[in-house]
Scaffold this motif. Sequence first.
Motif, mmCIF file in Angstrom:
data_model
loop_
_atom_site.group_PDB
_atom_site.id
_atom_site.type_symbol
_atom_site.label_atom_id
_atom_site.label_comp_id
_atom_site.label_asym_id
_atom_site.label_seq_id
_atom_site.Cartn_x
_atom_site.Cartn_y
_atom_site.Cartn_z
ATOM 1 N N GLU A 45 -6.555 4.524 -6.647
ATOM 2 C CA GLU A 45 -7.093 5.277 -7.785
ATOM 3 C C GLU A 45 -8.608 5.360 -7.707
ATOM 4 O OE1 GLU A 45 -5.357 2.999 -10.894
ATOM 5 O OE2 GLU A 45 -3.540 4.235 -11.017
ATOM 6 N N THR A 46 -9.253 4.273 -7.268
ATOM 7 C CA THR A 46 -10.708 4.276 -7.103
ATOM 8 C C THR A 46 -11.119 5.255 -6.017
ATOM 9 O OG1 THR A 46 -10.875 1.962 -7.818
ATOM 10 C CG2 THR A 46 -12.720 2.849 -6.538
ATOM 11 N N GLU A 47 -10.372 5.256 -4.917
ATOM 12 C CA GLU A 47 -10.667 6.207 -3.834
ATOM 13 C C GLU A 47 -10.521 7.638 -4.310
ATOM 14 O OE1 GLU A 47 -7.982 5.147 -0.727
ATOM 15 O OE2 GLU A 47 -9.174 3.432 -0.042
ATOM 16 N N SER A 48 -9.525 7.919 -5.151
ATOM 17 C CA SER A 48 -9.319 9.283 -5.661
ATOM 18 C C SER A 48 -10.485 9.716 -6.534
ATOM 19 C CB SER A 48 -8.011 9.344 -6.454
ATOM 20 O OG SER A 48 -6.900 9.139 -5.630
ATOM 21 N N ARG A 49 -10.965 8.808 -7.363
ATOM 22 C CA ARG A 49 -12.095 9.148 -8.256
ATOM 23 C C ARG A 49 -13.386 9.372 -7.467
ATOM 24 N NH1 ARG A 49 -9.624 5.179 -11.623
ATOM 25 N NH2 ARG A 49 -11.038 3.570 -10.834
ATOM 26 N N ALA A 71 3.960 5.978 -5.247
ATOM 27 C CA ALA A 71 3.981 6.060 -6.716
ATOM 28 C C ALA A 71 2.924 7.014 -7.249
ATOM 29 C CB ALA A 71 3.774 4.666 -7.308
ATOM 30 N N LEU A 72 1.798 7.114 -6.547
ATOM 31 C CA LEU A 72 0.704 7.991 -6.981
ATOM 32 C C LEU A 72 0.804 9.393 -6.379
ATOM 33 C CD1 LEU A 72 -2.289 5.465 -6.731
ATOM 34 C CD2 LEU A 72 -1.130 6.265 -8.808
ATOM 35 N N GLY A 73 1.887 9.641 -5.624
ATOM 36 C CA GLY A 73 2.071 10.951 -5.022
ATOM 37 C C GLY A 73 1.215 11.205 -3.811
ATOM 38 N N ARG A 74 0.636 10.157 -3.236
ATOM 39 C CA ARG A 74 -0.226 10.312 -2.069
ATOM 40 C C ARG A 74 0.572 10.330 -0.766
ATOM 41 N NH1 ARG A 74 -5.390 8.129 -3.319
ATOM 42 N NH2 ARG A 74 -5.933 8.389 -1.108
ATOM 43 N N HIS A 110 0.843 -1.196 0.000
ATOM 44 C CA HIS A 110 0.000 0.000 0.000
ATOM 45 C C HIS A 110 0.878 1.247 0.000
ATOM 46 C CE1 HIS A 110 -2.811 3.047 1.586
ATOM 47 N NE2 HIS A 110 -3.741 2.330 0.978
ATOM 48 N N GLY A 111 1.968 1.198 0.778
ATOM 49 C CA GLY A 111 2.876 2.344 0.829
ATOM 50 C C GLY A 111 3.545 2.603 -0.500
#
Length: 325
Positions: A319-323, A200-203, A194-195
């Motif tokens: 990505e789903t959470e971001s959308r 990688a997604l900048g989160r 998860h980390g």
Amino acid sequence: MSASALITGVTGQDGSFLAELLLEKGYRVTGVVRALPAESLGCSEHLRERLSLIRGDLLEPESLRSAIDEVRPREIYHLAAPSFVPESWRVPSATLAAIAGSAAAVLEAVRDLDVAARVFIASSGLMFGDARECPQTEETPCRPATPYAIAKLAAHELAGAMRERDGVHASSGIAYNHESERRQQSFVTRKITHGAAAIALGRESELKLGDLEAVRDWSFAGDVVRGAWMMLQQEAPGDYVLASGVGRTVADFVRAAFACVELDPDRYVRVDEALVRPAESTPNVGDPSLARERLGWEPELSFEALVERMVRSDLRLLETESRAR
């Protein structure tokens, strides 16, 4: 008539993979849950319409007995147990009752109710503790070091004793660390994947871990539950180590995870001394030779493929959470 199976722990990682496997093989599958009908099925929620459910609680032996008496399955997979080992130190009495006590209730019910069922008891490689040999086999002397491991050893020994004394068809699966994308994020493997995905997604900008040199024997949870099923297909019950047979460090897992997102872990991973636990003098690594020879069991998913599967799943999740925001 199709075969029937009863699974305790159906809402967890292992229970969900096992339920999928049995349903694919045409079994009628009943899952034991603490509350009906509203309780979430956790990892098995996607199987809700294909499962039968019955109430049972690890801390209520009579409820387990009643469930077995009502369903009278051909196979029983007793997987349910508190799974976060550090928590067992906070409530050792409840841990022993939930693991050893519930296993005793299941085995006793099968014996006393004259249920012609084969029973799988989920044991753990942690029961070997600070073993004097590596890798460990079914014959390695046990030196459990936590309440969780002590309880698992008690369940394991009871299965063997009732097999010999009472003729119960009981087999104990000595499983080592087994993972998947369904693992809770409190476990280090899922924390890593998860980390890596979040960075990688900048989160996130860094990942804090404990001892990077700690050694574990990691396998895919789906492979381990397939081994459990294979154990109950044998005419003679027995105990089997279900493991990869290869010890890898947490640092190895980190490198594999960050390679999936093409990042250098040295730039992002930090050791938090507060998370470092005393190291075992003997690595907890299992020898699966007996399972390979007698069952024909072989892990189908490699370590690298397992880590990639988990990272890709966490990328999709984030990505789903971001959308959704």
